[in-house]
Design a protein around this motif. Structure first.
Motif, short mmCIF file in Angstrom:
data_model
loop_
_atom_site.label_atom_id
_atom_site.label_comp_id
_atom_site.label_asym_id
_atom_site.label_seq_id
_atom_site.Cartn_x
_atom_site.Cartn_y
_atom_site.Cartn_z
N PRO A 74 0.82 -1.23 0.00
CA PRO A 74 0.00 0.00 0.00
C PRO A 74 0.86 1.28 0.00
N LEU A 75 1.89 1.31 0.83
CA LEU A 75 2.73 2.52 0.85
C LEU A 75 3.65 2.58 -0.36
N GLY A 76 4.00 1.42 -0.92
CA GLY A 76 4.75 1.42 -2.17
C GLY A 76 3.92 2.06 -3.29
N ASN A 77 2.64 1.71 -3.32
CA ASN A 77 1.75 2.30 -4.31
C ASN A 77 1.60 3.81 -4.09
N MET A 78 1.50 4.21 -2.82
CA MET A 78 1.37 5.64 -2.52
C MET A 78 2.65 6.39 -2.90
N TYR A 79 3.81 5.78 -2.64
CA TYR A 79 5.09 6.39 -3.01
C TYR A 79 5.17 6.56 -4.53
N ARG A 80 4.80 5.49 -5.26
CA ARG A 80 4.83 5.58 -6.74
C ARG A 80 3.93 6.72 -7.22
N GLU A 81 2.74 6.83 -6.62
CA GLU A 81 1.83 7.90 -7.00
C GLU A 81 2.46 9.26 -6.67
N HIS A 82 3.09 9.38 -5.50
CA HIS A 82 3.73 10.63 -5.06
C HIS A 82 4.78 11.09 -6.08
N ILE A 83 5.65 10.18 -6.48
CA ILE A 83 6.70 10.53 -7.45
C ILE A 83 6.08 10.87 -8.81
N GLN A 84 5.07 10.10 -9.21
CA GLN A 84 4.44 10.38 -10.51
C GLN A 84 3.76 11.75 -10.50
N LEU A 85 3.14 12.12 -9.37
CA LEU A 85 2.51 13.45 -9.28
C LEU A 85 3.56 14.55 -9.37
N ILE A 86 4.74 14.32 -8.81
CA ILE A 86 5.84 15.29 -8.96
C ILE A 86 6.23 15.38 -10.43
N LEU A 87 6.40 14.24 -11.08
CA LEU A 87 6.78 14.23 -12.50
C LEU A 87 5.71 14.90 -13.36
N ASP A 88 4.45 14.70 -13.00
CA ASP A 88 3.34 15.30 -13.74
C ASP A 88 3.11 16.76 -13.37
N LYS A 89 3.83 17.23 -12.33
CA LYS A 89 3.68 18.59 -11.82
C LYS A 89 2.23 18.89 -11.42
N ASN A 90 1.59 17.88 -10.81
CA ASN A 90 0.19 17.98 -10.38
C ASN A 90 0.17 18.33 -8.90
N ILE A 91 0.31 19.60 -8.60
CA ILE A 91 0.47 20.02 -7.20
C ILE A 91 -0.79 19.79 -6.38
N GLU A 92 -1.96 19.99 -6.93
CA GLU A 92 -3.18 19.82 -6.13
C GLU A 92 -3.35 18.36 -5.71
N ALA A 93 -3.13 17.42 -6.63
CA ALA A 93 -3.22 16.00 -6.27
C ALA A 93 -2.11 15.62 -5.30
N LEU A 94 -0.94 16.22 -5.47
CA LEU A 94 0.16 15.96 -4.55
C LEU A 94 -0.21 16.43 -3.14
N LEU A 95 -0.76 17.64 -3.04
CA LEU A 95 -1.17 18.18 -1.73
C LEU A 95 -2.31 17.36 -1.13
N ASP A 96 -3.13 16.74 -1.96
CA ASP A 96 -4.22 15.89 -1.46
C ASP A 96 -3.69 14.64 -0.76
N GLN A 97 -2.43 14.31 -0.94
CA GLN A 97 -1.83 13.18 -0.21
C GLN A 97 -1.53 13.54 1.24
N TYR A 98 -1.62 14.83 1.58
CA TYR A 98 -1.29 15.32 2.93
C TYR A 98 -2.57 15.69 3.68
N THR A 99 -2.53 15.57 5.01
CA THR A 99 -3.62 16.10 5.82
C THR A 99 -3.58 17.63 5.73
N ASP A 100 -4.70 18.27 6.04
CA ASP A 100 -4.75 19.75 5.95
C ASP A 100 -3.75 20.42 6.89
#
Length: 130
Positions: A8-34
């Motif tokens: 599960p955290l491997g999948n989350m890490y992969r998504e995290h790096i892909q969001l950085i590569l995609d420069k998708n800041i809103e989705a990246l911030l959605d991985q964090y609590t407010d």
């Protein structure tokens, strides 16, 4: 991305790096609590970011990176509480320059989102240790 486990955290890490590569800041911030806390040692002095707006400030610098490649050197995760601790070999491109360095990232999750993120420099591009 190399050596990321199928978990599960491997999948989350992969998504995290892909969001950085995609420069998708809103989705990246959605991985964090407010109210997430991010402690960075990317510079020589610690910098602490708290909450979505401050973490956005930190991420703006990261989103300027092109050609990010990661190779996991060390991986540990727990389920209860949900935590992740990794060391990764990083290659980044800045224009025509390539930098190699080593990072350590640790996450403490709350309800499936990153509540605390320790983003640590281990080895700078010039080879010096942090």
């Amino acid at each position: 991305m190399k050596n990321v486990p199928d978990s599960p955290l491997g999948n989350m890490y992969r998504e995290h790096i892909q969001l950085i590569l995609d420069k998708n800041i809103e989705a990246l911030l959605d991985q964090y609590t407010d109210d997430a806390l991010l402690i960075s040692s990317f510079s020589k002095a610690p910098v602490i970011y708290k909450g979505r707006d401050q973490i956005r400030e930190h991420m703006q610098g990261i989103l300027g990176i092109d050609g990010l490649e990661t190779d996991i050197v060390f991986w540990a995760e727990t389920e209860d509480p949900q935590t992740l601790m990794i060391t990764e070999q990083i290659t980044m491109k800045f224009g025509n320059d390539t930098a190699n360095m080593r990072f350590a990232d640790s996450w403490v999750l709350k309800d499936g989102k990153i509540a605390i993120h320790f983003a640590g420099m281990v080895q700078h591009p010039d080879g010096t240790l942090a």
